[in-house]
Every structure is written in structure tokens, then in C-alpha cells.
Design a protein around this motif. Structure first.
Motif, PDB file in Angstrom:
ATOM      1  N   ALA A  65      50.866  77.945  81.888  1.00  0.00           N
ATOM      2  CA  ALA A  65      50.368  76.764  81.187  1.00  0.00           C
ATOM      3  C   ALA A  65      49.863  77.124  79.794  1.00  0.00           C
TER       4      ALA A  65
ATOM      5  N   THR B 141      52.598  72.409  81.153  1.00  0.00           N
ATOM      6  CA  THR B 141      53.042  73.445  82.073  1.00  0.00           C
ATOM      7  C   THR B 141      54.318  74.097  81.547  1.00  0.00           C
TER       8      THR B 141
ATOM      9  N   THR C 279      47.350  69.719  77.617  1.00  0.00           N
ATOM     10  CA  THR C 279      47.929  70.863  78.314  1.00  0.00           C
ATOM     11  C   THR C 279      49.396  70.601  78.617  1.00  0.00           C
TER      12      THR C 279
END
Length: 121
Positions: free
Chosen positions: A33, A52, A50
Motif C-alpha cells: 500500500a 493498494t 491510500t
């Protein structure tokens, strides 16, 4: 050892745009991440967005629809595109990455040095 280097900060007028980059360098690693955080003067560091490795994203409510996180896994680089910037977006922006060491399979979080974003009214 992995290094994260951010770039792209600067001074922009309200309503303007900036794109931040976060380039990871080192050897024998893979990035899981990635995230962008920011810290305004006198405030705690907060999570902005964020992503992934597979591309799933999350954003804090205050930036939804204005900030867009992306990454190029082949280049080990993450990006934060910021549009319709507001004075309250002024902060030092930090890149964070969860890095997997391929030889040891150990995971560790790394931080960039930060890049200043200033939005004038």
C-alpha cells in the motif's frame, strides 16, 4: 533500505492544481500500500488518501472529488493529483509506503521527507 522522494509541491492560488509524485528507490523490494498524509501548522498529521497495489483507493472526506491517488508499479512511483485546491489544503504532504523486502519477506513502513503545498486565497 528504501528511500521515498516526493516532488511537485509549491505555491498555487485557490482553485488551482498540483500533482505530487513519490518515487521509491532501493533494491529487492516491492511496494504494497501507498498513502499520502499531510500536516498543517499546529495540527496533527492526517491521512489524505491510500491506494493498494491492486489500485483500490480511499480518501478522507475533505478531499473526495478533488484529490486523486494513483501509482505506477513498474516505476515504484505514486502520485497525488490535486485539483480545486483550497487554502485549507495548505500543509506539508508526506508519502508513505508499506515495503516488502523480497529476500526476507519483512514488511516495513517508509516515509518521504515531505513537500510543502501552499494554497493562497
Amino acid at each position: 533500505q528504501v528511500q521515498l522522494v516526493e516532488s511537485g509541491g509549491g505555491l498555487v492560488q485557490a482553485g488551482g492544481s498540483l500533482t505530487l509524485s513519490c518515487a521509491a528507490s532501493g533494491s529487492d523490494f516491492s511496494i504494497n500500500a501507498m498513502g499520502w498524509y499531510r500536516q498543517a501548522p499546529g495540527k496533527q498529521r492526517e491521512l489524505v488518501a491510500t491506494i493498494t497495489r491492486g489500485g483500490s483507493t480511499n480518501y478522507t472526506d475533505s478531499v473526495k472529488g478533488r484529490f486523486f491517488i494513483s501509482r505506477d508499479n513498474a516505476k515504484n512511483t505514486g502520485y497525488l493529483q490535486m485539483i480545486s485546491l483550497k487554502p485549507e489544503d495548505t500543509a506539508v504532504y508526506y508519502c508513505n509506503a508499506e515495503v516488502l523486502s523480497i529476500p526476507t519477506m519483512n514488511r516495513r513502513n517508509y516515509w518521504g521527507q515531505g513537500t510543502q503545498v501552499t494554497v493562497s486565497s
